[in-house]
Design a protein around this motif. Structure first.
Motif, mmCIF file in Angstrom:
data_model
loop_
_atom_site.group_PDB
_atom_site.id
_atom_site.type_symbol
_atom_site.label_atom_id
_atom_site.label_comp_id
_atom_site.label_asym_id
_atom_site.label_seq_id
_atom_site.Cartn_x
_atom_site.Cartn_y
_atom_site.Cartn_z
ATOM 1 N N GLY A 7 38.517 -11.949 -12.414
ATOM 2 C CA GLY A 7 37.954 -10.551 -11.475
ATOM 3 C C GLY A 7 36.862 -9.809 -12.527
ATOM 4 N N THR A 8 37.446 -10.277 -14.424
ATOM 5 C CA THR A 8 36.889 -9.401 -15.530
ATOM 6 C C THR A 8 35.184 -10.019 -15.217
ATOM 7 O OG1 THR A 8 38.404 -9.690 -16.618
ATOM 8 C CG2 THR A 8 36.514 -9.420 -17.968
ATOM 9 N N GLU A 9 35.453 -11.450 -14.826
ATOM 10 C CA GLU A 9 33.763 -11.625 -14.534
ATOM 11 C C GLU A 9 32.991 -11.324 -13.811
ATOM 12 O OE1 GLU A 9 33.625 -15.657 -15.015
ATOM 13 O OE2 GLU A 9 30.725 -15.972 -15.174
ATOM 14 N N VAL A 16 33.045 -3.184 -4.249
ATOM 15 C CA VAL A 16 34.293 -2.681 -4.139
ATOM 16 C C VAL A 16 35.620 -3.846 -4.710
ATOM 17 C CG1 VAL A 16 36.508 -3.780 -2.069
ATOM 18 C CG2 VAL A 16 34.452 -2.269 -1.718
ATOM 19 N N ASP A 17 36.493 -3.645 -5.954
ATOM 20 C CA ASP A 17 37.140 -4.195 -6.450
ATOM 21 C C ASP A 17 38.220 -5.171 -5.557
ATOM 22 O OD1 ASP A 17 38.542 -5.830 -8.086
ATOM 23 O OD2 ASP A 17 38.781 -4.833 -10.162
ATOM 24 N N ALA A 18 38.265 -6.218 -4.879
ATOM 25 C CA ALA A 18 39.776 -6.494 -4.570
ATOM 26 C C ALA A 18 39.897 -8.411 -5.031
ATOM 27 C CB ALA A 18 38.661 -6.355 -2.939
ATOM 28 N N THR A 53 44.946 -1.541 -6.458
ATOM 29 C CA THR A 53 44.101 -1.211 -7.722
ATOM 30 C C THR A 53 46.165 -2.546 -8.306
ATOM 31 O OG1 THR A 53 46.303 0.200 -7.438
ATOM 32 C CG2 THR A 53 43.619 0.811 -7.470
ATOM 33 N N THR A 54 45.578 -2.154 -9.544
ATOM 34 C CA THR A 54 46.482 -3.152 -10.527
ATOM 35 C C THR A 54 47.583 -2.842 -11.128
ATOM 36 O OG1 THR A 54 44.482 -3.845 -11.990
ATOM 37 C CG2 THR A 54 46.242 -4.399 -13.520
ATOM 38 N N GLU A 55 47.585 -1.481 -11.120
ATOM 39 C CA GLU A 55 49.453 -1.090 -11.684
ATOM 40 C C GLU A 55 50.000 -0.724 -9.722
ATOM 41 O OE1 GLU A 55 48.804 -0.348 -16.635
ATOM 42 O OE2 GLU A 55 48.597 1.805 -14.564
HETATM 43 C C1 LIG Z 1 41.724 -5.423 -9.575
HETATM 44 C C2 LIG Z 1 41.745 -6.242 -10.629
HETATM 45 N N1 LIG Z 1 40.443 -6.351 -11.184
HETATM 46 C C3 LIG Z 1 39.955 -7.219 -11.590
HETATM 47 C C4 LIG Z 1 40.858 -7.860 -12.569
HETATM 48 C C5 LIG Z 1 40.906 -8.507 -14.074
HETATM 49 O O1 LIG Z 1 40.547 -10.333 -13.141
HETATM 50 P P1 LIG Z 1 41.103 -11.636 -14.661
HETATM 51 O O2 LIG Z 1 42.385 -11.003 -14.785
HETATM 52 O O3 LIG Z 1 41.370 -12.100 -13.428
HETATM 53 O O4 LIG Z 1 38.869 -11.388 -14.975
HETATM 54 C C6 LIG Z 1 42.561 -8.094 -12.505
HETATM 55 C C7 LIG Z 1 43.271 -8.507 -13.234
HETATM 56 O O5 LIG Z 1 45.153 -8.421 -13.097
HETATM 57 C C8 LIG Z 1 42.867 -6.820 -11.520
HETATM 58 O O6 LIG Z 1 44.109 -6.191 -11.211
#
Ligand SMILES: Cc1ncc(COP(=O)(O)O)c(C=O)c1O
Length: 383
Positions: free
Chosen positions: A91-93, A192-194, A167-169
């Motif tokens: 997800g980061t990349e 969109v961050d899915a 969302t992450t949290e």
């Molecule tokens: C919504 C979301 N986007 C991006 C990321 C980052 O993903 P990664 O740790 O695979 O780089 C995360 C990680 O938990 C996430 O929850």
């Protein structure tokens, strides 16, 4: 480094000692991670393609064909078959690539992005790497982004707005349709961050869960992050980035003089073909039905967990929308709860906003793990 190599059996004896220190997903003790046990079919496919480098795809046309097919299948799952993208590290990349594409296609002097307060910290990395000013929008009481706050942050320099689907949290889905209207009206790129929700929301919707639209079906969505190594059950590291139009990939293309491809748009050069192969194998092996069952099972266990948490005397921060449960107590601090759970062998994580214990009900968790956890949580409350 030793001058003489160590025999193989001894190496593996030594390695096992390190392995024994690690937690395993299979134990059911990891409750605060979006990773899970990789599916054996994905693992087998991954091993078969360990030497394949998608950074030099002319040498590995078979792997490249699999990556192309994976992108098409994921695009179809997310509302548009003819998308453009890559299987990357996570997800980061993916988020960095999306912000780079937005910045490169927009071409303003002092680019800015707007992200919800709930967005993953990878956008901070993206802002730092790409020299973007980061504007942070407030959330509503339900921890979804506040549209007025987003609107107030728009300027002539805004190159992208981000919405999150899972969302992450808190596992919430931002109002992507409304964000899309806003972006179309202002001619702004919408990402969109899915990473978390991409592999479950479509299947849950099919099953009757009342979840909002979030994908390419919505006209203003320019790109989507979707992570096979989260709810997709692929081995780490496997991420996905999908773009609506080819021009976004082209905007990042750099000449690659000595390789079998002329131009490269990914952040990294040498990249894993094994990740694409594993994703391909799992999409084919599990099919919609397999992923549907996984997503539904996680949601059913999420309900069991959420109800149990309330029963043993804790407070839910918000009703779960996906398979993440956040809770707190009116007599114990969040750190205290976390330490006490750790003493009993549970690895939970602490959400920052709002401060709470966060549990992600990933596919490695089974009913017996949840039941055992709830018994320990009850003991903690009465200690
Ligand atoms: C919504 C979301 N986007 C991006 C990321 C980052 O993903 P990664 O740790 O695979 O780089 C995360 C990680 O938990 C996430 O929850």
């Amino acid at each position: 480094m030793e001058d003489q190599g160590i025999p193989r059996e001894q190496i593996f004896r030594m390695i096992r000692k390190y392995k024994e220190i690690d937690l395993t997903h299979r134990s059911g003790r990891i409750l605060g991670s979006m990773c899970t046990c990789p599916h054996p079919v994905g693992v087998k496919a991954y091993f078969m393609f360990l030497e394949s480098n998608l950074g030099d795809p002319g040498l590995f046309p078979g792997t490249k064909a699999m990556e192309d097919e994976v992108i098409t299948i994921l695009g179809e799952l997310l509302g548009k078959k003819d998308v453009f993208g890559h299987i990357i590290t996570g997800g980061t990349e993916a988020n960095i690539m999306a912000m780079r594409a937005a910045r490169n296609t927009c071409k303003v002097n002092n680019p800015e992005i707007i992200i919800p307060k709930s967005a993953h910290f990878s956008f901070r990395k993206a802002a730092d790497i790409l020299c973007l000013k980061l504007n942070i929008a407030d959330l509503n009481d339900d921890y979804r982004v506040n549209l007025t706050s987003i609107e107030e942050l728009i300027s002539d320099n805004t190159v992208a707005i981000v919405g999150v689907a899972g969302t992450t949290e808190m596992g919430k889905i931002d109002p992507i349709e409304e964000l899309s209207d806003l972006c179309l009206r202002n001619d702004i790129y919408l990402h969109v961050d899915a990473a978390f929700g991409g592999y479950s929301i479509p299947f849950l919707k099919e099953t009757g869960y009342n979840l909002p639209k979030f994908d390419f079906d919505i006209e203003g969505v320019s790109s989507i992050t979707i992570d096979p190594h989260k709810m997709g059950l692929a081995p780490i590291p496997t991420g996905g980035i999908l773009f609506r139009e080819k021009k976004y990939l082209e905007s990042m293309a750099i000449e690659t003089p000595y390789l079998t491809e002329d131009m490269q748009s990914t952040m990294v050069g040498t990249r894993s073909g094994a990740a694409a192969a594993a994703t391909w194998a799992l999409l084919k092996y599990l099919g919609k039905d397999g992923y549907r069952k996984i997503a539904v099972e996680c949601m059913e266990l999420t309900s069991l967990l959420a109800e149990g948490i309330v029963k043993v005397g804790f407070e839910l921060v918000t009703p779960p929308q996906l398979n993440i449960v956040a809770f707190r107590s009116n007599k114990l601090s969040v750190e205290d709860i976390s330490h006490r759970l750790e003493d009993k062998g549970w690895a939970v994580s602490i959400a920052s906003y709002p401060k709470s214990i966060r549990i992600i009900v990933m596919p490695h968790l089974k009913r017996e793990h949840i039941e055992k956890f709830l018994l320990d949580l009850e003991l903690i409350n009465h200690d």
